[in-house]
Motif scaffolding. Structure first.
Motif, PDB file in Angstrom:
ATOM      1  N   UNK A   1       0.714  -1.215   0.151  1.00  0.00           N
ATOM      2  CA  UNK A   1      -0.046   0.011  -0.154  1.00  0.00           C
ATOM      3  C   UNK A   1       0.966   1.241   0.084  1.00  0.00           C
ATOM      4  N   UNK A   2       2.021   1.238   0.579  1.00  0.00           N
ATOM      5  CA  UNK A   2       2.929   2.355   0.613  1.00  0.00           C
ATOM      6  C   UNK A   2       4.144   2.136  -0.086  1.00  0.00           C
ATOM      7  N   UNK A   3       4.404   1.114  -0.322  1.00  0.00           N
ATOM      8  CA  UNK A   3       5.600   0.931  -1.092  1.00  0.00           C
ATOM      9  C   UNK A   3       5.550   0.374  -2.488  1.00  0.00           C
ATOM     10  N   UNK A   4       4.496   0.212  -2.944  1.00  0.00           N
ATOM     11  CA  UNK A   4       3.901  -0.065  -4.363  1.00  0.00           C
ATOM     12  C   UNK A   4       4.403  -1.711  -4.683  1.00  0.00           C
ATOM     13  N   UNK A   5       3.678  -2.186  -5.713  1.00  0.00           N
ATOM     14  CA  UNK A   5       3.910  -3.648  -6.045  1.00  0.00           C
ATOM     15  C   UNK A   5       5.322  -3.410  -6.850  1.00  0.00           C
ATOM     16  N   UNK A   6       5.864  -2.479  -7.346  1.00  0.00           N
ATOM     17  CA  UNK A   6       7.295  -2.371  -7.940  1.00  0.00           C
ATOM     18  C   UNK A   6       8.463  -2.104  -6.996  1.00  0.00           C
TER      19      UNK A   6
ATOM     20  N   UNK B   1      12.996   0.915  -3.594  1.00  0.00           N
ATOM     21  CA  UNK B   1      13.827  -0.159  -3.403  1.00  0.00           C
ATOM     22  C   UNK B   1      14.633  -0.516  -4.617  1.00  0.00           C
ATOM     23  N   UNK B   2      13.902  -0.118  -5.688  1.00  0.00           N
ATOM     24  CA  UNK B   2      14.960  -0.707  -6.947  1.00  0.00           C
ATOM     25  C   UNK B   2      16.157  -0.146  -7.133  1.00  0.00           C
ATOM     26  N   UNK B   3      16.412   1.099  -6.298  1.00  0.00           N
ATOM     27  CA  UNK B   3      17.574   1.637  -6.361  1.00  0.00           C
ATOM     28  C   UNK B   3      18.456   1.346  -5.064  1.00  0.00           C
ATOM     29  N   UNK B   4      17.854   0.365  -4.476  1.00  0.00           N
ATOM     30  CA  UNK B   4      18.587   0.126  -3.167  1.00  0.00           C
ATOM     31  C   UNK B   4      18.392   0.776  -1.773  1.00  0.00           C
ATOM     32  N   UNK B   5      17.496   1.889  -2.252  1.00  0.00           N
ATOM     33  CA  UNK B   5      17.206   3.022  -0.955  1.00  0.00           C
ATOM     34  C   UNK B   5      16.812   2.301   0.132  1.00  0.00           C
ATOM     35  N   UNK B   6      17.302   2.227   1.452  1.00  0.00           N
ATOM     36  CA  UNK B   6      16.724   1.768   2.536  1.00  0.00           C
ATOM     37  C   UNK B   6      16.997   0.179   2.591  1.00  0.00           C
ATOM     38  N   UNK B   7      17.772  -0.310   1.611  1.00  0.00           N
ATOM     39  CA  UNK B   7      17.957  -1.621   1.764  1.00  0.00           C
ATOM     40  C   UNK B   7      19.611  -2.122   2.035  1.00  0.00           C
ATOM     41  N   UNK B   8      20.290  -1.009   1.872  1.00  0.00           N
ATOM     42  CA  UNK B   8      21.750  -1.029   2.169  1.00  0.00           C
ATOM     43  C   UNK B   8      22.079  -1.276   3.455  1.00  0.00           C
ATOM     44  N   UNK B   9      21.605  -2.183   3.969  1.00  0.00           N
ATOM     45  CA  UNK B   9      22.032  -2.301   5.432  1.00  0.00           C
ATOM     46  C   UNK B   9      21.818  -3.964   5.680  1.00  0.00           C
TER      47      UNK B   9
ATOM     48  N   UNK C   1       8.721   0.660  -5.617  1.00  0.00           N
ATOM     49  CA  UNK C   1       9.283   1.931  -5.996  1.00  0.00           C
ATOM     50  C   UNK C   1       8.701   3.178  -5.192  1.00  0.00           C
ATOM     51  N   UNK C   2       7.601   2.683  -4.529  1.00  0.00           N
ATOM     52  CA  UNK C   2       7.274   3.730  -3.516  1.00  0.00           C
ATOM     53  C   UNK C   2       5.879   4.211  -4.086  1.00  0.00           C
ATOM     54  N   UNK C   3       4.770   4.276  -3.381  1.00  0.00           N
ATOM     55  CA  UNK C   3       3.463   4.733  -4.081  1.00  0.00           C
ATOM     56  C   UNK C   3       2.840   6.095  -2.947  1.00  0.00           C
ATOM     57  N   UNK C   4       3.733   6.466  -1.938  1.00  0.00           N
ATOM     58  CA  UNK C   4       3.315   7.602  -1.241  1.00  0.00           C
ATOM     59  C   UNK C   4       4.671   8.382  -1.073  1.00  0.00           C
ATOM     60  N   UNK C   5       4.582   9.659  -1.105  1.00  0.00           N
ATOM     61  CA  UNK C   5       5.932  10.461  -0.921  1.00  0.00           C
ATOM     62  C   UNK C   5       6.769  10.046   0.465  1.00  0.00           C
TER      63      UNK C   5
END
Ligand code: HEC
Length: 111
Positions: free
Chosen positions: A48-53, A64-72, A55-59
């Motif tokens: 609902x917030x992060x989108x099916x792909x 995630x497809x750019x690794x944002x928030x995942x590089x940990x 990439x994020x569906x709310x500001x």
């Protein structure tokens, strides 16, 4: 002099080999993350917030497809998902350990 029928050292080695072979059977089972269950959990609680792909569906959501928030490390992600961050809700008590581990595995498929 004839050698004794039982060679102690050799017998010990054979026994050690048997113990090593038996180890996988007596070791406690470890949990292997299930990416398909992770996808189900994602679709129910995160999409609902992060989108099916991913990439994020709310500001303000990471892409995630750019690794944002995942590089940990997984442990840091685990704690983040459990405790939440700003607009991101906490999932402690909502998702169990396995569900969080599964969803982390799924998150990593976006990047
Ligand atoms: C209500 C909307 C919402 C839901 C539902 C949601 N998130 Fe988030 N999530 C956010 C927002 C907003 C951020 C960015 C937080 C920030 O950095 O301020 C975020 C950030 C993240 C991050 C990056 C954390 C970091 O350390 O930067 C991860 C990973 C994440 N979410 C995973 C999940 C997972 C997994 C679920 C489902 C179990 C989920 N989110 C559900 C809104 C949401």
């Amino acid at each position: 002099m004839k050698r004794p029928c039982i060679n102690i050292a050799q017998t010990a080695r054979h026994l050690a080999g048997l113990v090593l072979l038996a180890c996988p059977c007596i070791a406690p089972t470890t949990y292997a993350a299930d990416v398909f269950k992770g996808k189900d959990t994602y679709q129910t609680y995160c999409e609902v917030c992060h989108g099916s792909n991913g990439q994020g569906s709310i500001p303000g959501t990471p892409n995630f497809t750019r690794g944002q928030g995942l590089l940990q490390p997984d442990l840091a992600l685990y704690n983040r998902i459990e405790s939440g961050k700003n607009a991101m809700p906490a999932f402690q008590g909502v998702l169990d350990t396995d569900e969080i581990l599964d969803v982390i595995t799924y998150l990593r498929t976006f990047f």
